[in-house]
Design an enzyme around this catalytic site. Structure first.
Site, PDB file in Angstrom:
ATOM      1  N   SER A 133       6.026   3.451   6.098  1.00 28.42           N
ATOM      2  CA  SER A 133       6.561   2.640   5.003  1.00 28.42           C
ATOM      3  C   SER A 133       8.099   2.682   5.005  1.00 28.42           C
ATOM      4  O   SER A 133       8.717   2.296   6.000  1.00 28.42           O
ATOM      5  CB  SER A 133       5.977   3.133   3.681  1.00 28.42           C
ATOM      6  OG  SER A 133       6.297   2.245   2.624  1.00 28.42           O
ATOM      7  N   ASP A 147      -1.420  -6.185   3.378  1.00 27.00           N
ATOM      8  CA  ASP A 147      -0.552  -5.168   2.791  1.00 27.00           C
ATOM      9  C   ASP A 147       0.234  -5.762   1.626  1.00 27.00           C
ATOM     10  O   ASP A 147       1.028  -6.680   1.821  1.00 27.00           O
ATOM     11  CB  ASP A 147       0.413  -4.650   3.864  1.00 27.00           C
ATOM     12  CG  ASP A 147       1.245  -3.462   3.393  1.00 27.00           C
ATOM     13  OD1 ASP A 147       1.356  -3.251   2.177  1.00 27.00           O
ATOM     14  OD2 ASP A 147       1.793  -2.746   4.259  1.00 27.00           O
ATOM     15  N   HIS A 187      -1.845  -0.936   2.294  1.00 29.45           N
ATOM     16  CA  HIS A 187      -0.576  -0.257   2.567  1.00 29.45           C
ATOM     17  C   HIS A 187      -0.839   1.229   2.812  1.00 29.45           C
ATOM     18  O   HIS A 187      -1.321   1.946   1.933  1.00 29.45           O
ATOM     19  CB  HIS A 187       0.372  -0.435   1.379  1.00 29.45           C
ATOM     20  CG  HIS A 187       1.761   0.094   1.635  1.00 29.45           C
ATOM     21  ND1 HIS A 187       2.625  -0.493   2.530  1.00 29.45           N
ATOM     22  CD2 HIS A 187       2.434   1.156   1.120  1.00 29.45           C
ATOM     23  CE1 HIS A 187       3.766   0.174   2.552  1.00 29.45           C
ATOM     24  NE2 HIS A 187       3.661   1.188   1.710  1.00 29.45           N
TER      25      HIS A 187
END
Length: 855
Positions: free
Chosen positions: A661, A792, A821
């Site tokens: 991320s 996502d 995600h």
């Protein structure tokens, strides 16, 4: 697979005749005990609730086993499944008659529950077989065929109570069950020789079922079936008690129920033929409205204090019968039509799945109607009228409104959308399962590469490319490549091969030779297909490995404090301690070395014999803030410091990096900062937000704002509040407003009130542009493997830079349809490493073992 044309008209007529007889028996068997069983049960001392439980056992068994039989049917075949099911059901019908010899309340209750449950299993087996047979043989007239046989099932429902009451008066409790059960077994044996044996071992019905259930529209149809059947079974199990108010006896009560069954049967054939001609949706919609109105009339509008009249019950049941027919006749046909129109399939796997879903929805209504309805009716203050109010006032009419709104939305909005779901970048659903090579690179894929559908752009005629030939227009790229046989149409495939996009021939060969995980399918957890489930439940479902870190403190040039957490793992026979390969792990936003997705990566790294070190950003991992600078996407000085420190500490040890991320964004920005060589030999990034502006817009959508944006904002605010005293002391010096930071409701506001002044950006647009790695990919010299899920919520699929993979940049994009995600959970029990974790581990291992191939 529409095989109706294989059967002659005569054969179809014979099959229809025998099916009609079976449907009569079904109707009789189900409604046979309605007029006398409740009264006999009351004599044994059973409560109305316990009677409701007995009646609910039959549909409960159908509900929990229908999906299983739907999956097994293509392998076993319709003929054998029908025979097994009808034999079990007939035998259990006979056994129900033996309850008359059980005078003890508990014995009567337990045996009744067991027999009804096994009877439900038999009914489930034969129902799936018969429904699938009808769909196959009468593929183009499914609703008409169902309407025709439903006449006879309605006839069975109508005469069942009359036959049951008559035989009950003649021979007592045992005779009705013994007679009908015996006839059922004999008829079933004869019918087995008439029905065709239909099998198809090449289809995968469980995949078809998952594809169907992930569509909201199919769930709406299932809800309509459930609502209709729950109201119907509520009436059937409680009407005889209701009619005692009007002093109606058993035989007359059974005759009154004939009204609803007669309306259902009479209207059914008309609706079946009409819906095949005019379309199914309008009839389902009308049916929902009619059953809502009919139930209100049956209940005599209790909220209006109208005195109950017998004619209310008669008219209401008639309307309900018409509405029930309007829903049930076209329901299966509409599901088959939808599956075919949306490329889910048109084969036995789909047909059996439709039958399984239909029966499961129907049986769930049969559970709720008797059990919940009888429980409410038994309460004196509630009674029959008010017990029916939840059905009449809420569910059917509410479902009517939802169904109508969906149809209007589809007509007015969805029709206006372009068939192409992509804009300048492209969307996952149109990506094919390929590794793409640039025409200026080596055009010869390896033999193993053929298994991954490696495609040379030279082989694609008339490809529209930009002038410099290094970028391919995504729309043309995705529309011209041939679909591979593994995944099929990726807009409807749940289990699928990940899509790989790479234009560097050297990196292509490396991936093809060593990343075998990309040659198999990604199997998302069946009950975690939704992106929000994958995103939110990983933290709850994934195991949190237990081990101890060795902590190291580093001070940055501006006085900031950073914690590094080291995990050496077991000693390696292959490497000396000072030469052991090292993996630097960068967590996501507000993550540190103790979140489970980081610890999973650390554990996998150690198991392969490598050293892991986790970089905790300033203010995280327990480190207090000693500078106002924390972390942000474009700021990669801290990463540069850490990389140089690790490399200096272990000079002979190869170094790779994994970013998750935000950690992946910062890592990419560091690697693309300039084209100078970096100490990192390769990197893996997961769930990266490629375009931060698009990520923020996605997170500001209502559902994402509620589920993620506010949560992440609160996590950031928590970090700031822990360092409140220090931040107050430098607030004026760095021109940020801490009070506004504490009251922020989104990450954009945090950036506006804190990150911009602290990191020296003039506007939010400039800040987001500087932090978006998609703008810098041409500068990459370090091989990077990236994985993103198209669903996502933090990184929308239109931001994935599929058209920016430069042939000179060693960058590969892996895209899955599902995963959310930092999710990517797979398998039935998703407690172990995720698909992304396994890919990272295999990539890092291959990099260390075959790093000379990337040089």
């Amino acid at each position: 697979m529409a095989e109706g044309h294989k059967y002659s008209t005569k054969k179809k007529s014979v099959i229809m005749a025998i099916l009609c007889f079976i449907y009569v028996l079904w109707g009789i068997s189900y409604s046979l005990p309605v007029p006398f069983f409740p009264r006999e049960a009351l004599k044994r001392g059973l409560s109305l609730f316990e009677i409701g439980v007995i009646f609910a056992m039959y549909p409960f068994a159908v509900f929990i086993t229908s999906p299983l039989w739907a999956i097994l049917l293509p392998t076993i075949g319709t003929q054998y499944m029908f025979w097994a099911g009808i034999t079990v059901e007939g035998g259990c019908t006979i056994l129900l008659g033996t309850l008359t010899y059980m005078t003890n309340k508990v014995t009567f209750l337990v045996m009744a529950i067991l027999i009804r449950f096994v009877e439900g299993i038999g009914a489930s087996i034969q129902a799936i077989a018969i429904e699938s047979t009808i769909i196959i043989i009468y593929r183009d007239r499914i609703a008409s065929a169902k309407g025709f046989v439903e006449i006879f099932q309605g006839l069975g429902y109508a005469i069942g109570p009359l036959i049951g009451a008559g035989l009950y008066h003649v021979g007592g409790f045992f005779l009705p069950f013994a007679a009908i059960g015996g006839i059922t077994i004999l008829a079933g044996t004869f019918t087995t020789y008439i029905l065709p044996k239909i099998t198809d071992k090449h289809v995968t019905p469980w995949k078809s079922m998952i594809k169907l259930l992930k569509h909201f529209y199919l769930l709406l149809i299932c809800l309509g079936i459930f609502i209709q059947v729950s109201g119907q079974t509520f009436i059937e199990t409680n009407y005889s008690i209701r009619l005692t108010v009007f002093h109606v006896g058993v035989v007359k009560a059974a005759a009154i129920l004939l009204i609803s069954a007669a309306c259902y049967a009479t209207v059914g054939i008309i609706i079946g033929f009409a819906s095949d001609h005019f379309g199914y949706r309008k009839f389902i919609l009308s049916g929902l409205l009619l059953i809502g109105i009919g139930l209100q009339i049956i209940a005599s509008f209790p909220y209006l204090n109208i005195k109950a009249q017998l004619w209310h019950f008669l008219v209401g049941t008639g309307l309900y019968g018409v509405g029930a027919g309007a829903i049930m006749m076209p329901a299966s046909a509409e599901m088959v039509r939808f599956a075919s129109a949306n490329n889910i399939g048109d084969d036995l796997g789909v047909y059996s799945s439709v039958a399984g879903i239909f029966k499961a929805s129907q049986s769930l209504g049969m559970i709720c109607g008797p059990s919940v309805g009888s429980s409410l009716t038994s309460i004196t203050a509630v009674g029959f009228a008010w017990a029916s109010s939840p059905h009449s006032q809420q569910l059917p009419l509410f479902q009517f409104l939802i169904y109508a709104c969906y149809i209007l939305y589809e007509m007015k909005c969805m029709a206006k959308k372009s068939i192409k779901l992509i804009d300048e970048y492209g969307k996952y659903e149109e990506l094919t399962n390929v590794i793409e090579t640039d025409e200026d690179d080596d055009p010869s894929p390896t033999t193993e590469g053929a298994n991954m559908n490696v495609v040379n752009l030279k082989s694609i005629d008339n490809m529209d490319v930009k002038e410099d030939k290094s970028h391919l227009k995504c729309n043309d790229f995705t529309s011209k490549l041939v679909k591979d046989g593994d995944g099929g149409d990726c807009t409807t495939t749940v289990v699928h091969r990940p899509r790989v996009i790479c234009r560097s021939s050297k990196f292509n060969r490396f991936i093809d030779n060593h990343l075998t995980i990309l040659k198999r399918s990604y199997w998302p957890t069946p009950w975690l297909i939704n992106s929000h489930q994958q995103t939110m439940l990983r933290v709850l479902l994934q195991r949190n490995p237990e081990f101890t870190y060795s902590r190291e403190e580093l001070t940055t040039d501006d006085g900031g404090l950073i914690y590094l957490d080291w995990s050496e793992g077991p000693n390696s026979k292959e490497y000396a301690i000072e030469d052991k390969p090292t993996v630097l792990i960068l967590p996501g936003l507000t993550g540190d070395s103790h979140v489970n997705y980081v610890k999973q990566l650390v554990e996998l790294t150690n198991l392969q014999g490598y050293r892991a070190v986790v970089f905790n950003n300033r203010g995280l991992g327990g480190a207090p803030l000693q500078t106002p600078r924390t972390f942000c996407p474009p700021y990669c000085s801290d990463v540069e410091l850490i990389v140089n420190h690790v490399k200096k500490k272990y000079q002979n040890a190869p170094l790779a990096a994994v970013g998750v991320s935000l950690g992946g964004i910062i890592l990419l920005n560091y690697l693309a900062k300039d084209q100078a060589a970096k100490p990192i030999i390769a990197a893996f990034v997961s769930s990266v937000g490629w375009d931060i502006s698009k990520s923020m817009r996605s997170l500001e959508q209502p559902i994402n704002q509620l589920l993620y944006n506010r949560h992440c904002t609160r996590r950031l605010q928590k970090m700031f509040k822990k360092n409140k005293e220090y931040l107050r002391s430098v607030e004026d010096q760095y021109s940020f407003n801490l009070d506004k930071v504490y009251s922020a409701n989104s990450m954009r506001q945090i950036d506006q009130y804190y990150k911009l002044p602290v990191f020296g950006y003039d506007s939010i647009e400039e800040y987001y542009a500087a932090g978006s790695p998609a703008r810098k990919l041409r500068n990459l010299t370090t091989p990077v493997l990236c994985i993103n899920a198209a669903d996502d919520p933090f990184s929308p699929s239109d931001a994935i830079p599929v058209n920016k993979c430069d042939s000179t940049a060693p960058l590969a994009l892996v895209v899955t349809k599902y995963g959310g995600h930092i999710g990517f959970m797979e398998g039935a029990l998703p407690f172990g490493p995720t698909f992304s974790d396994k890919l990272a581990a295999q990539f890092i291992h291959s990099v260390f073992k075959y790093q000379h191939e990337l040089a």
